[in-house]
Write a protein that holds these residues in place. Structure first.
Motif, PDB file in Angstrom:
ATOM      1  N   THR A  96       0.839  -1.188   0.000  1.00 29.80           N
ATOM      2  CA  THR A  96       0.000   0.000   0.000  1.00 29.80           C
ATOM      3  C   THR A  96       0.881   1.247   0.000  1.00 29.80           C
ATOM      4  N   VAL A  97       0.416   2.269  -0.717  1.00 25.52           N
ATOM      5  CA  VAL A  97       1.112   3.556  -0.733  1.00 25.52           C
ATOM      6  C   VAL A  97       0.276   4.632  -0.051  1.00 25.52           C
ATOM      7  N   MET A  98      -0.978   4.338   0.253  1.00 25.88           N
ATOM      8  CA  MET A  98      -1.838   5.251   0.989  1.00 25.88           C
ATOM      9  C   MET A  98      -2.950   4.459   1.651  1.00 25.88           C
ATOM     10  N   GLU A  99      -3.361   4.917   2.823  1.00 27.55           N
ATOM     11  CA  GLU A  99      -4.432   4.259   3.548  1.00 27.55           C
ATOM     12  C   GLU A  99      -5.191   5.309   4.338  1.00 27.55           C
ATOM     13  N   VAL A 100      -6.521   5.303   4.209  1.00 32.23           N
ATOM     14  CA  VAL A 100      -7.347   6.267   4.934  1.00 32.23           C
ATOM     15  C   VAL A 100      -8.472   5.534   5.641  1.00 32.23           C
ATOM     16  N   GLU A 101      -9.068   6.215   6.641  1.00 34.78           N
ATOM     17  CA  GLU A 101     -10.148   5.631   7.422  1.00 34.78           C
ATOM     18  C   GLU A 101     -11.390   6.501   7.336  1.00 34.78           C
ATOM     19  N   THR A 102     -12.555   5.845   7.317  1.00 36.30           N
ATOM     20  CA  THR A 102     -13.808   6.574   7.370  1.00 36.30           C
ATOM     21  C   THR A 102     -14.122   6.961   8.808  1.00 36.30           C
ATOM     22  N   THR A 103     -15.018   7.919   8.970  1.00 29.40           N
ATOM     23  CA  THR A 103     -15.461   8.327  10.297  1.00 29.40           C
ATOM     24  C   THR A 103     -16.131   7.155  11.008  1.00 29.40           C
ATOM     25  N   ARG A 104     -15.711   6.912  12.237  1.00 30.63           N
ATOM     26  CA  ARG A 104     -16.201   5.802  13.059  1.00 30.63           C
ATOM     27  C   ARG A 104     -15.976   4.452  12.390  1.00 30.63           C
ATOM     28  N   ASN A 105     -15.010   4.413  11.474  1.00 29.69           N
ATOM     29  CA  ASN A 105     -14.688   3.177  10.758  1.00 29.69           C
ATOM     30  C   ASN A 105     -15.915   2.544  10.110  1.00 29.69           C
ATOM     31  N   ALA A 106     -16.762   3.388   9.531  1.00 25.30           N
ATOM     32  CA  ALA A 106     -17.940   2.876   8.820  1.00 25.30           C
ATOM     33  C   ALA A 106     -17.490   2.007   7.651  1.00 25.30           C
ATOM     34  N   PRO A 107     -18.061   0.815   7.497  1.00 24.49           N
ATOM     35  CA  PRO A 107     -17.659  -0.062   6.397  1.00 24.49           C
ATOM     36  C   PRO A 107     -17.790   0.620   5.040  1.00 24.49           C
ATOM     37  N   VAL A 108     -16.775   0.434   4.191  1.00 30.69           N
ATOM     38  CA  VAL A 108     -16.778   0.997   2.847  1.00 30.69           C
ATOM     39  C   VAL A 108     -17.439   0.001   1.901  1.00 30.69           C
ATOM     40  N   LEU A 109     -18.429   0.473   1.147  1.00 35.66           N
ATOM     41  CA  LEU A 109     -19.139  -0.381   0.206  1.00 35.66           C
ATOM     42  C   LEU A 109     -18.879  -0.026  -1.247  1.00 35.66           C
ATOM     43  N   LEU A 126     -24.633   2.270   6.138  1.00 37.07           N
ATOM     44  CA  LEU A 126     -25.334   3.054   7.142  1.00 37.07           C
ATOM     45  C   LEU A 126     -24.836   2.655   8.520  1.00 37.07           C
ATOM     46  N   LEU A 127     -24.344   3.644   9.282  1.00 34.22           N
ATOM     47  CA  LEU A 127     -23.822   3.403  10.628  1.00 34.22           C
ATOM     48  C   LEU A 127     -24.238   4.564  11.503  1.00 34.22           C
ATOM     49  N   VAL A 132     -22.235   7.949   4.529  1.00 37.28           N
ATOM     50  CA  VAL A 132     -21.365   9.064   4.167  1.00 37.28           C
ATOM     51  C   VAL A 132     -20.758   8.857   2.782  1.00 37.28           C
ATOM     52  N   VAL A 133     -20.633   9.952   2.036  1.00 34.63           N
ATOM     53  CA  VAL A 133     -19.809  10.007   0.833  1.00 34.63           C
ATOM     54  C   VAL A 133     -18.612  10.893   1.183  1.00 34.63           C
ATOM     55  N   ALA A 134     -17.432  10.279   1.308  1.00 36.73           N
ATOM     56  CA  ALA A 134     -16.242  10.978   1.806  1.00 36.73           C
ATOM     57  C   ALA A 134     -15.178  11.073   0.726  1.00 36.73           C
ATOM     58  N   PHE A 135     -14.532  12.247   0.635  1.00 37.62           N
ATOM     59  CA  PHE A 135     -13.520  12.545  -0.379  1.00 37.62           C
ATOM     60  C   PHE A 135     -12.165  12.763   0.295  1.00 37.62           C
ATOM     61  N   TRP A 136     -11.122  12.160  -0.291  1.00 34.83           N
ATOM     62  CA  TRP A 136      -9.752  12.399   0.162  1.00 34.83           C
ATOM     63  C   TRP A 136      -8.890  12.877  -0.992  1.00 34.83           C
ATOM     64  N   ASP A 137      -8.005  13.810  -0.718  1.00 30.80           N
ATOM     65  CA  ASP A 137      -6.940  14.188  -1.636  1.00 30.80           C
ATOM     66  C   ASP A 137      -5.748  13.311  -1.278  1.00 30.80           C
ATOM     67  N   ILE A 138      -5.287  12.479  -2.220  1.00 35.03           N
ATOM     68  CA  ILE A 138      -4.240  11.516  -1.877  1.00 35.03           C
ATOM     69  C   ILE A 138      -2.912  12.190  -1.544  1.00 35.03           C
ATOM     70  N   ASP A 154     -29.229   5.430   3.744  1.00 36.17           N
ATOM     71  CA  ASP A 154     -28.981   3.990   3.757  1.00 36.17           C
ATOM     72  C   ASP A 154     -27.666   3.737   3.008  1.00 36.17           C
ATOM     73  N   ASP A 155     -27.261   2.472   2.911  1.00 33.54           N
ATOM     74  CA  ASP A 155     -25.956   2.110   2.354  1.00 33.54           C
ATOM     75  C   ASP A 155     -25.702   2.752   0.990  1.00 33.54           C
ATOM     76  N   VAL A 156     -24.483   3.294   0.811  1.00 32.26           N
ATOM     77  CA  VAL A 156     -24.082   3.879  -0.468  1.00 32.26           C
ATOM     78  C   VAL A 156     -23.405   2.779  -1.279  1.00 32.26           C
ATOM     79  N   THR A 157     -24.101   2.282  -2.289  1.00 30.84           N
ATOM     80  CA  THR A 157     -23.664   1.099  -3.025  1.00 30.84           C
ATOM     81  C   THR A 157     -22.938   1.404  -4.322  1.00 30.84           C
ATOM     82  N   GLU A 158     -23.003   2.660  -4.793  1.00 31.31           N
ATOM     83  CA  GLU A 158     -22.410   3.002  -6.084  1.00 31.31           C
ATOM     84  C   GLU A 158     -21.864   4.419  -6.072  1.00 31.31           C
TER      85      GLU A 158
END
Length: 359
Positions: A96-109, A126-127, A132-138, A154-158
């Motif tokens: 890995t060259v980068m690793e980020v975490e979601t707020t409250r470690n919400a599962p990424v779908l 959904l947690l 959440v739809v979260a954006f990171w600048d690498i 509810d869950d963000v699937t796409e």
């Protein structure tokens, strides 16, 4: 109807009783997969037995999503996991060259990548009443540079970026909504430029710069004109195909595939052991061109096909599925199979390569 024949297959040296979730292009002439053993693997498109395990366990909580991240000469892969992490992988280095975490470690779908703006986006499960739809600048991934927290309940699937506009992002959710955002706007309400109410979203995306599709988990399909920001009073009228299973003679829909000839619906029938690629044509109005569908007889047996990719470079179709195999398909050169049930015509007219290409 035209026929594709299987020319190669491989389990990618997966342990028995595993299946393959997804495949995407990696470096030139290679593809990447994620599987139910949580591994990240790459393989040679010309020789499926040439397999490299980038990571035997890409995510501790289970890998959920995979996207290519092409940045100049570097070919990176992005993965999301149920432990709430998004990882960017250097395939050559196997790390890995980068690793980020979601707020409250919400599962990424779901994830989307935009190398031109150095952005990775994650959609979460959904947690605590929040999806959440979260954006990171690498380049500075210590914290999300932007988050939309109220647009889905509810869950963000796409997630998918617009094909030509780097500031436009689409999201889809099991709450039934497909949202279109202008990501240059930080205020969430103002960022929403279009909302489509479709039903629990399995897949959604752009068919063109001005056309959006939505596919639900119960195979409902619709096409929507994108809202014109210069005409805020516009009310786009959708084309609703309802449930695709009966009209297409299938049991499930895999996804929409984009080929050189336009979009295709990839849909399977386990009972008949087949997968069909059905052209979706827009003129004079949106419809399925079932006379020119491509059939993959045998498909993945009585197991579900999970992912399909139309590869222009090798002029092949790649599929993976719950049988744990990647399979490669090419047009069948037998003229008698080129157009089933049609009136006999000259050999030149009947050659599938002359008449129609899925890639």
């Amino acid at each position: 109807m035209f026929t594709l024949k299987e020319t190669a297959s491989s389990s990618l040296s997966l342990p028995a009783d595993n299946y393959i979730y997804s495949l995407v292009p990696s470096a030139a002439g290679t593809f990447a997969t994620i599987s139910s053993d949580d591994s990240l693997r790459v393989f040679d498109a010309a020789n499926l037995d040439r397999v490299a395990v980038v990571s035997p366990k890409a995510h501790d909580g289970g890998v959920t999503s995979l996207r290519s991240y092409a940045a100049g000469e570097s070919q990176l892969l992005a993965t999301g996991g149920r432990e709430g992490r998004v990882k960017l992988w250097d395939v050559r280095a196997g790390k890995t060259v980068m690793e980020v975490e979601t707020t409250r470690n919400a599962p990424v779908l779901s994830i989307a990548c935009n190398p031109e703006t150095n952005t990775i986006v994650a959609g979460t499960e959904l947690l605590s009443s929040q999806a959440v739809v979260a954006f990171w600048d690498i380049r500075s991934p210590q914290a999300p540079r932007l988050q939309y927290v109220e647009s889905h309940n509810d869950d963000v699937t796409e997630l998918q970026y617009h094909p030509t506009r780097n500031n436009i992002l689409l999201s889809g959710s099991t709450d039934g909504l497909v949202n279109i955002y202008d990501t240059t706007v930080t205020d969430e309400d103002d960022a929403l430029v279009q909302v489509i109410n479709h039903g629990s979203v399995h897949h959604a995306g752009f068919l063109s710069e001005s056309t959006i599709f939505a596919l639900s988990h119960d195979e409902q399909f619709s096409i929507h004109p994108a809202t014109n920001p210069d005409d805020p009073g516009q009310e786009p009228e959708p084309v609703d195909f309802d449930d695709l299973r009966e009209p297409l003679g299938v049991e499930y829909v895999v996804q929409v595939c984009m080929g050189g000839q336009g979009p295709y619906i990839a849909a399977g029938n386990k009972l008949d052991k087949r997968l069909d690629l059905v052209p979706l044509v827009s003129s004079p109005s949106w419809k399925f061109d079932q006379d020119n569908l491509w059939r993959l007889p045998g498909a993945h047996g009585d197991e579900v096909v999970r992912s399909v990719y139309l590869d222009e470079q090798s002029q092949s179709v790649f599929t993976c599925g719950e049988d744990g195999f990647v399979r490669v398909w090419k047009p069948d050169g037998d003229d008698s199979q080129a157009q089933a049930g049609s009136t006999k015509t000259s050999r030149k007219e009947k050659k599938p390569k002359d008449r129609f290409r899925p890639y």
